[in-house]
Write an enzyme that holds these catalytic residues in place. Structure first.
Site, mmCIF file in Angstrom:
data_model
loop_
_atom_site.group_PDB
_atom_site.id
_atom_site.type_symbol
_atom_site.label_atom_id
_atom_site.label_comp_id
_atom_site.label_asym_id
_atom_site.label_seq_id
_atom_site.Cartn_x
_atom_site.Cartn_y
_atom_site.Cartn_z
ATOM 1 N N HIS A 144 2.697 3.387 -8.859
ATOM 2 C CA HIS A 144 2.604 1.948 -9.149
ATOM 3 C C HIS A 144 3.868 1.467 -9.868
ATOM 4 O O HIS A 144 4.379 0.390 -9.602
ATOM 5 C CB HIS A 144 1.366 1.641 -10.008
ATOM 6 N N LEU A 163 11.716 -19.836 -4.049
ATOM 7 C CA LEU A 163 10.565 -19.102 -3.494
ATOM 8 C C LEU A 163 9.329 -19.264 -4.369
ATOM 9 O O LEU A 163 9.402 -19.095 -5.588
ATOM 10 C CB LEU A 163 10.948 -17.614 -3.427
ATOM 11 N N ASP A 203 0.824 -1.209 0.000
ATOM 12 C CA ASP A 203 0.000 0.000 0.000
ATOM 13 C C ASP A 203 0.860 1.262 0.000
ATOM 14 O O ASP A 203 1.972 1.256 0.542
ATOM 15 C CB ASP A 203 -0.899 -0.032 1.248
HETATM 16 C C1 FPP Z 1 -2.087 0.084 -3.347
HETATM 17 O O1 FPP Z 1 -1.581 1.406 -3.329
HETATM 18 C C2 FPP Z 1 -1.511 -0.651 -4.452
HETATM 19 C C3 FPP Z 1 -2.222 -1.259 -5.439
HETATM 20 C C4 FPP Z 1 -3.679 -1.251 -5.529
HETATM 21 C C5 FPP Z 1 -1.557 -1.955 -6.555
HETATM 22 C C6 FPP Z 1 -0.312 -2.708 -6.224
HETATM 23 C C7 FPP Z 1 0.517 -2.695 -7.432
HETATM 24 C C8 FPP Z 1 1.852 -2.632 -7.475
HETATM 25 C C9 FPP Z 1 2.709 -2.688 -6.282
HETATM 26 C C10 FPP Z 1 2.491 -2.455 -8.797
HETATM 27 C C11 FPP Z 1 3.210 -3.578 -9.404
HETATM 28 C C12 FPP Z 1 2.742 -4.940 -9.068
HETATM 29 C C13 FPP Z 1 3.219 -6.040 -9.694
HETATM 30 C C14 FPP Z 1 2.885 -7.383 -9.183
HETATM 31 C C15 FPP Z 1 4.066 -5.939 -10.871
HETATM 32 P P1 FPP Z 1 -2.576 2.622 -3.515
HETATM 33 O O2 FPP Z 1 -2.646 2.957 -4.941
HETATM 34 O O3 FPP Z 1 -3.918 2.290 -2.898
HETATM 35 O O4 FPP Z 1 -1.862 3.745 -2.684
HETATM 36 P P2 FPP Z 1 -2.554 4.923 -1.859
HETATM 37 O O5 FPP Z 1 -3.326 4.287 -0.733
HETATM 38 O O6 FPP Z 1 -1.390 5.719 -1.389
HETATM 39 O O7 FPP Z 1 -3.430 5.669 -2.820
#
Ligand code: FPP
Length: 253
Positions: free
Chosen positions: A44, A138, A27
């Site tokens: 992201h 892993l 997150d």
């Molecule tokens: C939450 O942060 C994150 C996500 C919904 C997406 C997770 C994706 C990645 C880590 C990118 C790459 C993943 C892979 C497997 C290649 P948020 O957008 O909700 O953050 P915020 O709460 O600060 O808005």
């Protein structure tokens, strides 16, 4: 030059007390981008680099299972452009990292529903799962289009069809995570104290560590800190005695 190999000893961790299964709610990508005046999606993209770092570190430490919450069934509510970016980012990640995952002995598995996911993304995930199926290092479980409630509902439907005696063990075999040990440790980044519909059944006795660090800034140091915190916990599973789980698990998955 590659960074030196991470070992539990070098990291000050007890190799015999590492979790078998680490689950992560990644997150804080959006906030990371906002703090830098960048569009959310750049958070992201930066988060993708953290995924690479954490996979490598868990593999080097000898942790058998890592589950990453990459896209939830609720994430479809995000703006179409962000959803599309996340789909393409996974595609790009798998295309670029497949060779390296094979080199590291990483085995990939997908947890979640196939509906709504673009066919080209599904095809790439399937390709990566197949290509890494025989690796012995892993195991990375990618929770993608995953929702814990939906998983339980899907399992209830399968269990009803199976008409076999229902126990916690037999029910577990109908979950997407069939054959996996439950997570011992759940890490959530960005200081939020929520489970967000992640592995609702499986997290029953997981130790939870919340890191204040935003996912794109999460690195080896933060991972080791979370593992050290885990090693300070006493796990009793509802009993009164501290329980130490066996070190080796059989892979059925
Ligand atoms: C939450 O942060 C994150 C996500 C919904 C997406 C997770 C994706 C990645 C880590 C990118 C790459 C993943 C892979 C497997 C290649 P948020 O957008 O909700 O953050 P915020 O709460 O600060 O808005």
């Amino acid at each position: 030059m590659n960074p030196p190999q991470l070992t539990p000893q070098a990291a000050g961790l007890d190799p015999a007390g590492l979790p078998q299964h680490v689950a992560v709610i990644m997150d804080g990508n959006g906030r990371w981008a906002k703090q830098r005046g960048l569009p959310r999606v750049q958070g992201h993209r930066a988060g993708m680099n953290t995924v690479r770092r954490v996979i490598r570190a868990c593999g080097e430490l000898g942790i058998p299972f890592l589950t990453l919450y990459a896209f939830s069934t609720e994430n479809w509510k995000r703006p179409a452009a962000e959803v599309s970016f996340l789909m393409n980012l996974l595609l790009e990640f798998l295309r670029r990292e497949l060779k390296e995952m094979n080199r590291q002995g990483v085995r990939l598995r997908r947890l979640g529903r196939r509906d709504r996911v673009p066919p080209r993304v599904l095809a790439q995930i399937d390709r990566a799962v197949k290509s890494t199926a025989h690796n012995q290092g892993l195991q990375v479980n990618l929770a993608f289009n995953y929702g814990g409630r939906r998983e339980i509902l899907d399992a209830v439907k399968k269990a009803a069809k199976a008409r076999t005696p229902l126990t916690e063990e037999s029910f577990g075999r109908h979950l997407y995570t069939a054959g996996l040990p439950d997570p011992d440790l759940l890490i959530r980044t960005s200081g939020e104290y929520r489970i967000s519909n992640f592995l609702l059944w499986q997290l029953a006795y997981a130790e939870i560590v919340v890191s204040p660090v935003l996912w794109p800034d999460f690195g080896e140091r933060e991972l080791v800190a979370a593992l050290a915190e885990y090693q300070r916990r006493e796990r009793r599973f509802g009993g009164v005695e501290a329980v130490r789980l066996p070190q080796t698990v059989k892979r059925h998955a």
